[in-house]
Design a protein around this motif. Structure first.
Motif, mmCIF file in Angstrom:
data_model
loop_
_atom_site.group_PDB
_atom_site.id
_atom_site.type_symbol
_atom_site.label_atom_id
_atom_site.label_comp_id
_atom_site.label_asym_id
_atom_site.label_seq_id
_atom_site.Cartn_x
_atom_site.Cartn_y
_atom_site.Cartn_z
ATOM 1 N N ASP A 7 0.820 -1.219 0.000
ATOM 2 C CA ASP A 7 0.000 0.000 0.000
ATOM 3 C C ASP A 7 0.849 1.263 0.000
ATOM 4 O O ASP A 7 0.369 2.332 -0.357
ATOM 5 C CB ASP A 7 -0.923 0.034 1.223
ATOM 6 N N GLN A 11 -1.395 4.321 6.672
ATOM 7 C CA GLN A 11 -2.807 4.235 7.035
ATOM 8 C C GLN A 11 -3.474 3.051 6.358
ATOM 9 O O GLN A 11 -3.208 2.761 5.195
ATOM 10 C CB GLN A 11 -3.536 5.509 6.643
ATOM 11 N N ARG A 12 -4.359 2.395 7.108
ATOM 12 C CA ARG A 12 -5.164 1.314 6.571
ATOM 13 C C ARG A 12 -6.629 1.698 6.746
ATOM 14 O O ARG A 12 -7.015 2.202 7.786
ATOM 15 C CB ARG A 12 -4.953 0.003 7.324
ATOM 16 N N PHE A 13 -7.422 1.427 5.746
ATOM 17 C CA PHE A 13 -8.845 1.702 5.840
ATOM 18 C C PHE A 13 -9.635 0.400 5.956
ATOM 19 O O PHE A 13 -10.834 0.369 5.770
ATOM 20 C CB PHE A 13 -9.302 2.531 4.642
ATOM 21 N N TYR A 14 -8.932 -0.651 6.266
ATOM 22 C CA TYR A 14 -9.534 -1.955 6.516
ATOM 23 C C TYR A 14 -8.714 -2.610 7.617
ATOM 24 O O TYR A 14 -7.582 -2.214 7.877
ATOM 25 C CB TYR A 14 -9.538 -2.831 5.256
ATOM 26 N N SER A 15 -9.297 -3.579 8.279
ATOM 27 C CA SER A 15 -8.606 -4.211 9.398
ATOM 28 C C SER A 15 -8.537 -5.723 9.210
ATOM 29 O O SER A 15 -9.507 -6.436 9.472
ATOM 30 C CB SER A 15 -9.311 -3.889 10.715
ATOM 31 N N THR A 59 -15.327 -2.730 6.071
ATOM 32 C CA THR A 59 -14.970 -1.319 5.938
ATOM 33 C C THR A 59 -16.014 -0.575 5.125
ATOM 34 O O THR A 59 -16.405 0.544 5.477
ATOM 35 C CB THR A 59 -13.576 -1.182 5.286
ATOM 36 N N GLU A 60 -16.491 -1.188 4.068
ATOM 37 C CA GLU A 60 -17.517 -0.546 3.241
ATOM 38 C C GLU A 60 -18.800 -0.330 4.047
ATOM 39 O O GLU A 60 -19.418 0.739 3.963
ATOM 40 C CB GLU A 60 -17.818 -1.399 2.003
ATOM 41 N N THR A 62 -19.047 0.030 7.315
ATOM 42 C CA THR A 62 -18.777 1.099 8.275
ATOM 43 C C THR A 62 -18.775 2.461 7.594
ATOM 44 O O THR A 62 -19.371 3.421 8.097
ATOM 45 C CB THR A 62 -17.416 0.863 8.971
ATOM 46 N N LEU A 63 -18.136 2.545 6.452
ATOM 47 C CA LEU A 63 -18.074 3.806 5.722
ATOM 48 C C LEU A 63 -19.461 4.268 5.297
ATOM 49 O O LEU A 63 -19.803 5.449 5.419
ATOM 50 C CB LEU A 63 -17.164 3.676 4.506
#
Length: 146
Positions: A7, A11-15, A59-60, A62-63
């Motif tokens: 990446d 920062q990560r936008f998923y876990s 993540t989607e 949550t977003l």
């Protein structure tokens, strides 16, 4: 580790760790099977990619919830809201369980049933809440759809 490095961002936008934590029993099973087998990691890679897909879907979700909440608060910014109303609107936006009625409002907002009813009626008048079809003692309210 390679996925994180690829990446080229801190920062990560998923876990992945949260996803693996949810499936930790299967994680250890597949890891043990891979380590004790013939070193064919195909099954482990399939499992890992399935977890990555799950992490991205979470993540989607949550977003989408955050964006939906932001839309509502943009609308609410134009309204005259007291602190109890803000508290309860946040509860409704955060997946309130069950039906909202004056007694639940009073209990959660720590106020009298009469004040709860006035708060709710004010939000109905402002076009934030609407009465659900059932009436009488079982009158409940919901957020208007955007």
């Amino acid at each position: 580790m390679q996925l994180a490095r690829s990446d080229e961002s801190a920062q990560r936008f998923y876990s992945m760790s949260a996803q693996i934590q949810q499936k930790r029993k299967h994680y250890y099973d597949i890891l043990e099977k891979t380590q004790k087998g013939d070193l064919d990691i195909t099954e482990w890679l399939e499992w890992f990619l399935h977890c990555l897909d799950g992490a991205l879907e979470a993540t989607e979700t949550t977003l989408n919830a955050v964006l939906n909440k932001a839309k509502y608060w943009k609308l609410f910014a134009e309204k005259n809201l007291n602190d109890r109303q803000k508290l309860m609107l946040n509860k409704l936006l955060d997946r309130f369980e069950g039906k909202l009625n004056t007694s639940k409002w009073a209990k959660i907002a720590k106020t009298s049933p009469d004040t709860a009813l006035r708060d709710i009626q004010n939000l109905v008048e402002q076009g934030v809440l609407e009465k659900e079809d059932s009436g009488g003692r079982s009158t409940s309210y919901r957020l208007l759809e955007l």
